[in-house]
Design an enzyme around this catalytic site. Structure first.
Site, PDB file in Angstrom:
ATOM      1  N   CYS A  47     -93.232 -31.686 -75.604  1.00 48.30           N
ATOM      2  CA  CYS A  47     -92.442 -31.153 -76.498  1.00 48.30           C
ATOM      3  C   CYS A  47     -92.122 -32.333 -77.558  1.00 48.30           C
ATOM      4  O   CYS A  47     -92.178 -33.535 -77.261  1.00 48.30           O
ATOM      5  CB  CYS A  47     -91.039 -30.888 -75.783  1.00 48.30           C
ATOM      6  SG  CYS A  47     -89.785 -30.012 -76.913  1.00 48.30           S
ATOM      7  N   ASP A  49     -89.407 -33.226 -78.592  1.00 47.29           N
ATOM      8  CA  ASP A  49     -87.968 -33.591 -78.406  1.00 47.29           C
ATOM      9  C   ASP A  49     -87.974 -35.114 -78.444  1.00 47.29           C
ATOM     10  O   ASP A  49     -88.848 -35.869 -77.617  1.00 47.29           O
ATOM     11  CB  ASP A  49     -87.248 -33.165 -76.908  1.00 47.29           C
ATOM     12  CG  ASP A  49     -86.071 -33.243 -76.755  1.00 47.29           C
ATOM     13  OD1 ASP A  49     -85.430 -34.271 -77.015  1.00 47.29           O
ATOM     14  OD2 ASP A  49     -85.205 -32.230 -76.564  1.00 47.29           O
ATOM     15  N   ARG A  51     -85.972 -37.197 -77.270  1.00 51.36           N
ATOM     16  CA  ARG A  51     -85.602 -37.981 -76.114  1.00 51.36           C
ATOM     17  C   ARG A  51     -86.467 -38.025 -75.009  1.00 51.36           C
ATOM     18  O   ARG A  51     -86.209 -38.978 -73.917  1.00 51.36           O
ATOM     19  CB  ARG A  51     -84.355 -37.092 -75.238  1.00 51.36           C
ATOM     20  CG  ARG A  51     -83.132 -36.978 -76.410  1.00 51.36           C
ATOM     21  CD  ARG A  51     -82.160 -35.832 -75.929  1.00 51.36           C
ATOM     22  NE  ARG A  51     -82.703 -34.620 -75.826  1.00 51.36           N
ATOM     23  CZ  ARG A  51     -82.189 -33.520 -75.346  1.00 51.36           C
ATOM     24  NH1 ARG A  51     -80.804 -33.620 -74.936  1.00 51.36           N
ATOM     25  NH2 ARG A  51     -82.805 -32.396 -75.262  1.00 51.36           N
ATOM     26  N   HIS A 106     -89.698 -30.068 -70.251  1.00 45.43           N
ATOM     27  CA  HIS A 106     -88.538 -30.902 -69.875  1.00 45.43           C
ATOM     28  C   HIS A 106     -87.186 -30.201 -69.774  1.00 45.43           C
ATOM     29  O   HIS A 106     -87.037 -29.103 -70.367  1.00 45.43           O
ATOM     30  CB  HIS A 106     -88.249 -32.103 -70.959  1.00 45.43           C
ATOM     31  CG  HIS A 106     -87.858 -31.618 -72.211  1.00 45.43           C
ATOM     32  ND1 HIS A 106     -86.438 -31.638 -72.632  1.00 45.43           N
ATOM     33  CD2 HIS A 106     -88.466 -31.382 -73.201  1.00 45.43           C
ATOM     34  CE1 HIS A 106     -86.345 -31.070 -73.829  1.00 45.43           C
ATOM     35  NE2 HIS A 106     -87.709 -30.865 -74.317  1.00 45.43           N
ATOM     36  N   CYS A 109     -84.739 -28.267 -72.622  1.00 45.09           N
ATOM     37  CA  CYS A 109     -85.557 -27.646 -73.991  1.00 45.09           C
ATOM     38  C   CYS A 109     -84.843 -26.869 -74.821  1.00 45.09           C
ATOM     39  O   CYS A 109     -84.442 -25.682 -74.258  1.00 45.09           O
ATOM     40  CB  CYS A 109     -86.766 -27.275 -73.437  1.00 45.09           C
ATOM     41  SG  CYS A 109     -88.025 -26.890 -74.731  1.00 45.09           S
TER      42      CYS A 109
END
Length: 225
Positions: A47, A49, A51, A106, A109
């Protein structure tokens, strides 16, 4: 463009300065990366993302991961209009000789959450069309009657497995798996604990450190949900 540089760019510039200091200390390593052809050990489909940083959570050095990152770690089926992920798959397996593919979702998400919670995203927008790829997992979770945090966690896992199914629509992957040259792995990174869960056929999800690599990576049944 204004003359002032904002704090985010200044922060990035400061970070680059720290990297340059590291580069100087480890010059031989970085120059070696530049002089030699890349030889990554994993194709990582994860992803976007901010983080979730693949190299950080796997302690990978530069040159070890060939990464594809997009919203909700999607692998569009081969027949889908988007070809960017497919091109990366073909390059990774056909030109770089990678023999392990990891699809890593994760917890928390946002892309999967948007579909599970039926967020108001216009279907005609590019984001809406992309998020639609998470629809099968969301539908499965709704059919199972799950709600709340449990629904999102299970949808993230189901979505990763659906992406493994999509990987198998690419001949270079399916043929490699059938011949035993390629293994496909479904993982989920738990942001709250720092742990990675791995799926094994007939076993289900368990911590990566305890997981034997499944012989049949193409089996993505949901019997353990």
């Amino acid at each position: 463009m204004g003359d002032e540089i904002d704090d985010d760019i200044l922060d990035a510039a400061a970070g680059h300065a720290r990297f340059k200091a590291q580069f100087a200390r480890e010059r031989a390593f970085f120059e070696g990366l530049a002089e030699k052809a890349q030889k990554p050990r994993l194709l990582w489909i994860g992803c976007s993302d901010s983080r979730v940083v693949p190299a950080q959570i796997t302690s990978a050095d530069p040159g070890e991961l060939f990464e594809v990152r997009n919203i909700a770690n999607v692998v569009p089926p081969m027949a889908a209009p988007d070809v960017s992920v497919g091109a990366a798959i073909e390059y990774a397996l056909g030109h770089l000789g990678i023999d392990d593919i990891v699809v890593c979702g994760h917890t928390g998400c946002g892309g999967v959450k948007a579909m599970v919670e039926a967020a108001n995203i216009p279907e005609t927008s590019q984001l809406g069309q992309w998020i639609d790829h998470t629809g099968p997992a969301a539908a499965l979770i709704r059919a199972a009657g799950l709600t709340g945090a449990e629904a999102l966690d299970e949808a993230v896992k189901a979505h990763a497995l659906f992406q493994v199914d999509n990987l198998m629509t690419y001949p270079i992957v399916a043929e490699g798996v059938k011949a035993g040259r390629v293994k496909v792995h479904a993982w989920v990174y738990e942001m709250e604990t720092g742990s990675i869960l791995s799926y094994a056929a007939g076993v289900g999800w368990r911590p990566l450190a305890e997981t034997e690599v499944a012989e049949d990576a193409g089996d993505t049944s949901f019997g353990d949900m």
